[in-house]
Design an enzyme around this catalytic site. Sequence first.
Site, PDB file in Angstrom:
ATOM      1  N   HIS A 109      17.733  -5.161  76.383  1.00  0.00           N
ATOM      2  CA  HIS A 109      16.708  -4.697  77.324  1.00  0.00           C
ATOM      3  C   HIS A 109      15.589  -3.945  76.605  1.00  0.00           C
ATOM      4  O   HIS A 109      15.741  -3.487  75.472  1.00  0.00           O
ATOM      5  CB  HIS A 109      17.332  -3.786  78.381  1.00  0.00           C
ATOM      6  N   GLU A 184      26.307  -2.169  79.745  1.00  0.00           N
ATOM      7  CA  GLU A 184      26.634  -1.348  78.583  1.00  0.00           C
ATOM      8  C   GLU A 184      28.057  -0.800  78.740  1.00  0.00           C
ATOM      9  O   GLU A 184      28.635  -0.798  79.841  1.00  0.00           O
ATOM     10  CB  GLU A 184      25.617  -0.198  78.475  1.00  0.00           C
TER      11      GLU A 184
END
Length: 319
Positions: A109, A184
């Site tokens: 990202h 994550e």
Amino acid sequence: MGSYCVDRRLILASGAAYRPMFPHPTTVTPQSPPPARSSRVSFSSPSPAGAAFVTSSRSAVASVSLPTGSALAPEISCNEVQGAAVRMSSSSTAEGERSEFTEVVVVRHGETTWNASRIIQGHLDAELNEVGRQQAVAVAHRLSKEAKPAAIYSSDLKRAAETARTIAKICNLPDVVFDPALRERHIGDVQGLTLQDAVKEKPEAYKAFMSHKRNKQIPGGGESLDQLSERCVSCLYSIVEKHKGERVILVSHGGTIRELYRHASPTRPLHTKIHNTSVSVILVSGDTGRCIVKMCGDTSHLQATSVLENAFGGDKSSA
């Protein structure tokens, strides 16, 4: 829309089946501005291409066992495989065998304010900052000039979701498929803290986060590295099963991408950062489970913008 894809046939190295532990995401708004960007680097040219591919097979998930002598295997940096051309063994050169591989383009990202402030995010849901949005546009334009993928998958956390939507729009792709298995690592009690604050305020969680023990869970609901690997690698193969012989994009996070690399190349540890919107490419066989690392951590598309060298990257190697 996404589903938490776990292949229950995969077993951790300890021999115990993985029991999913998946807290709901928490939406937070960064409260403090990032520090001066003293370590921001602009890329004037791509890094040089490197050597041949590194490979693994799916069995590495279950056993994480390495070939004899693998302890002496060299460490690898992203630049060593960056931009390399596909080179398969003679037994894999037939067109029919080539088609078994799915080309998985893995993108981290874009930058967030918390990345710049070196605050540990984990499952906390910070958004992209302005630099991160520029990075997302840059990587999207890069990917739009390459072979069109069949689909795009993403973590459902905002920083990944916005990056993925930007890529999908510019590349004229179908709707993004969001899957929490691409999130994550959940980093427990240290989420929302800088490492310096975590040492003082949550010492046990900090020690667990910095530990080299892969079965060490982090106090406060955090995952072990084995649990992170189980969920993201299982999700990888679930996606590959749906897209044999095709090209797909996965938008994820630093710690998660490192685990995907570790699975794909178990004998060559990666001790370097996965920068925001860096591009890695892994060829994955849905039939045999074989993985070939084609590219790792490429940031050549960021020539017109920049990347923080000292941004927190989701794991202890970026501390």
